[in-house]
Design an enzyme around this catalytic site. Sequence first.
Site, PDB file in Angstrom:
ATOM      1  CB  SER A 141      84.452  75.150 -35.293  1.00 55.66           C
ATOM      2  OG  SER A 141      84.177  74.718 -36.614  1.00 55.66           O
ATOM      3  CE1 TYR A 155      80.516  72.303 -33.148  1.00 52.71           C
ATOM      4  CE2 TYR A 155      80.888  73.036 -35.404  1.00 52.71           C
ATOM      5  CZ  TYR A 155      81.382  72.634 -34.181  1.00 52.71           C
ATOM      6  OH  TYR A 155      82.738  72.570 -33.978  1.00 52.71           O
TER       7      TYR A 155
END
Length: 285
Positions: A141, A155
């Site tokens: 990501s 995360y």
Amino acid sequence: MTKKTQQTEKVWFVTGASKGLGADLIQRLLSEGYQVAATSRKRQALIDLVGEQENFLPLTMDVTSNEDVKRTIQEVIDWFGHIDVVVNNAGYSQIGAVEELAAEEVQKNFDVNVFGPLNVIRNVAPYLREQRSGHIINIASIGGFVGDFPGFGIYCSTKFAMAGYTEALAVEMAPFGIHTTLVYPGYFRTNFLEKDSAMVPANPIEAYANAREVEAQHLNQINGNQPNDPKKAATVFIELSKQERPPVHFFMGVGASEFVKTKVGIIEKALTDNLELAESTGIEA
């Protein structure tokens, strides 16, 4: 299952393929005639997505179980005979400030996002080394390079971890003719930020107004308005697999480069501003 003997196309193994980037990828691959093995927590979700096709092997797999991953990869080898491209796509977003997330919430996010791909790599690597070819694509990501999003620290840390071991994996696999690519997607218009995909903290702390603000922004404003098309991402993955020398780091999507440039600028300034102090530790001759 009986063994499929004639192979004329690359075999792709895609985890977390029932939704998001994985779902669009396997649909595109199948439309172009590739052999595809895809995994999800529920096999039926994959069949509902693309139907039953001769070159498609839908599988139930728990990425957090090394034994289940090992069994699944062996099933793919038995069916297709080999694996050429591995896409570690399974993962989810755990929202919450670092303090407010319980140990169990943090552990679960690491189990899926960090240890899950490691289970896949550990069990597929022997086959790739033996055939001396292959391409491992790990989906991180932009949050695996930039972590200053309040409420997304855990995360992001899972994706930073993936970035760390992927860099090492790239040089470890290179002598065997195996390529490794770490993809940092920006914001893509998938269901990644939907309620069934993004987890919010079980016990939020009221004081973290900044975390709640960023959380609400992602769930209510960014969700559904992301600037990138996941179907076009599928094309990008296929093009990367065709490159003779694919990159180790690939920042994907409109807006991703801006995040990178800002982070690089911050790091360069931090280095310059504190260089004298940082190097004051040297042992004098």
